[in-house]
Design a protein around this motif. Structure first.
Motif: not given
Length: 527
Positions: A187-214
């Motif tokens: 992450g810029n600007p936070c210096g964070n690194v997302f965990k595998y499980e959290h990224l998966k939840k983001i993908a699942e929420t995006s699918r539910k919303m019908g949007i793509l991920v950049i």
């Protein structure tokens, strides 16, 4: 001669968008610098470590470009999407971290990650469309969205949860016009690194919303902590992904301007909805990256020695640790979360401890003016009263920058009022409160402790002397040690602190009263 009525004029939309970019922001801050400050300007604003010799890219990388140039085979235009061998190299490089292989036809080479960002947002900018951006986030996304006519909505990264996405709030922002979400990892600007499980939840929420991920992965693999880098493309079976990246950060060559936009789609959704054809159309009306640098990509991406990456990551880790520690040693600012990746950390501003500072922009402007240290105000990442600092600099640069920042914060620290330990509580004029002495003693101890931690004696006369704690240090019978006052002050403060925490008063007479104190506050001795 009759004066002509000129019918042209500048595009105000471009001016507004340009002012939102990081370059636009820093242009304003740089104008405030004191030209007469002979110490030199310290830039902790931009993630470009190339100017420091310790961060020079590998000789192997330089030779790859030199060889591609000198062979004279790559002085022509390339194809719209890039040289075939270069696209194949990007596909092979990224596929190493995925459960499937990327096709070279799904790779588009760009003029740095900035053009990849521009392409991704432009192709989605249909009338009425909106997009989700992280807060805090990289300001150029909002600038490009504004220029393209995309409405922006912000979802929050929660600092208390290691800057993870507030998924419920993210979903609540969605509507029928939402087209995409931007995820920056690391992450810029936070210096964070997302965990595998959290990224998966983001993908699942995006699918539910019908949007793509950049997925902005320009800092991919620049991880410093326990969280490994997981590319968003791992979850392409859940939601369609557009991955953005470049050579700039991992190889420390931002000036070479070579990046990529990659389609991570396993079921043809992006093709079916016209995104692929629109991307091709975008690149047909755009300029190509330099051909001979494209030609060097197979060597650079697939054969750079791992020792180079290890060296860079170790340097970043050491610098990040140093910045984190030094930040938390300065009153008025703090870094609640140690950076896990990228080149940046976010510093939190505590206005309650500073005088004459309105907000993060005011702090950064005055710091630039008074100490010639340049930070980026948090408001430009949509995070009020935070600031971004890069740690991608040499260690000596960090030492001097934080020395100046400490001097600035101490100069602007709120002044304490007169303190008397003769039955008067810290910072007040009221008599010692016998009915609730714990608070008054606690306050007095805090002031002495603060002096010990942050000021320190300059002479024997400047030393706080709580002599009516029987004039003795903890557990001893010796008098207060004037030649070595810091230890005795620390001990005396500890004795009173222990009494407050564990014993507590039974009567007014039982309360420790350090009555003979001289307290040094902000360099002034208060009797």
């Amino acid at each position: 001669m009759v004066e002509s009525q000129w019918r042209f004029g500048g595009n105000s939309k471009v001016i507004r968008a340009g002012a939102m970019t990081l370059r636009g922001v820093m242009d304003g801050v740089m104008k405030i610098l004191d030209e007469n400050d002979g110490r030199g300007v310290i830039h902790l604003s931009q993630g470009d470590p190339f100017s420091f010799p310790c961060y020079r890219t590998a000789a192997f990388v330089e030779n790859a470009v030199s060889n591609a140039l000198r062979c004279a085979n790559f002085n022509s235009y390339s194809s719209t999407a890039g040289l075939s061998a270069a696209r194949s190299a990007v596909a092979e490089y990224l596929s190493k971290d995925l459960p499937y292989n990327i096709a070279s036809d799904d790779v588009f080479l760009t003029n740095g990650c900035t053009q990849a960002l521009e392409a991704a947002l432009t192709v989605l900018a249909c009338p009425g469309a909106n997009i989700l951006l992280p807060r805090p986030g990289y300001p150029d996304y909002k600038a490009r969205a504004a220029f393209a006519g995309l409405e922006v909505r912000h979802f929050d990264l929660v600092p208390e949860n290691d800057w993870e996405v507030d998924l419920a709030a993210m979903e609540a922002l969605g509507d029928e016009n939402m087209v995409a979400i931007v995820i920056i990892n690391p992450g810029n600007p936070c210096g964070n690194v997302f965990k595998y499980e959290h990224l998966k939840k983001i993908a699942e929420t995006s699918r539910k919303m019908g949007i793509l991920v950049i997925a902005d992965e320009v800092y991919g693999h620049l991880t410093l902590g326990s969280n490994p880098f997981t590319p968003m493309g791992v979850f392409a079976s859940i939601a369609p992904i557009i991955t953005l990246g470049s050579l700039s950060k991992k190889w420390i060559v931002p000036g070479w301007r070579i990046g990529w936009l990659v389609l991570n789609e396993l079921d043809g959704i992006l093709t079916k909805h016209g995104i692929v054809d629109t991307i091709k159309g975008f690149f047909n009306i755009s300029s190509d990256p330099v051909t001979f640098i494209q030609a060097a990509l197979p060597e650079i991406l697939l054969k750079t020695p791992t020792e180079f990456y290890d060296k860079i990551v170790n340097l970043f880790r050491k610098s990040a640790d140093k910045c984190y520690k030094l930040t938390n040693d300065i009153p008025g600012i703090s870094c609640p979360i140690k950076p896990q990746g990228c080149m940046f950390l976010m510093i939190k501003l505590d206005l309650s401890k500073l005088e004459g500072i309105k907000d993060d922009l005011d702090f950064c402007c005055k710091l630039a003016k008074e100490e010639s240290v340049v930070l980026v105000p948090g408001e430009f990442f949509w995070m009020k009263n935070w600031m971004r600092v890069t740690f991608a600099v040499e260690e000596s640069y960090i030492d001097e920058a934080f020395r100046r920042m400490r001097a600035f914060c101490e100069r602007h620290a709120k002044k304490h009022t007169k303190i008397s330990y003769h039955g008067i509580s810290c910072g007040s004029k009221k008599p010692f409160d016998a009915s609730n002495p714990r608070n008054d003693v606690q306050e007095s101890v805090s002031v002495v402790q603060h002096w010990v931690d942050h000021q320190g004696p300059t002479s024997k006369q400047d030393v706080p002397k709580p002599t009516d704690a029987k004039g003795m240090s903890s557990g001893s019978k010796k008098p207060f040690d004037a030649p070595n006052p810091r230890n005795d002050i620390q001990e005396s403060a500890s004795v009173v602190q222990l009494w407050v925490n564990r014993l507590g008063p039974t009567s007014e007479q039982d309360v420790p009263k350090p009555t003979d104190a001289k307290v040094c506050v902000q360099g002034r001795v208060i009797n």
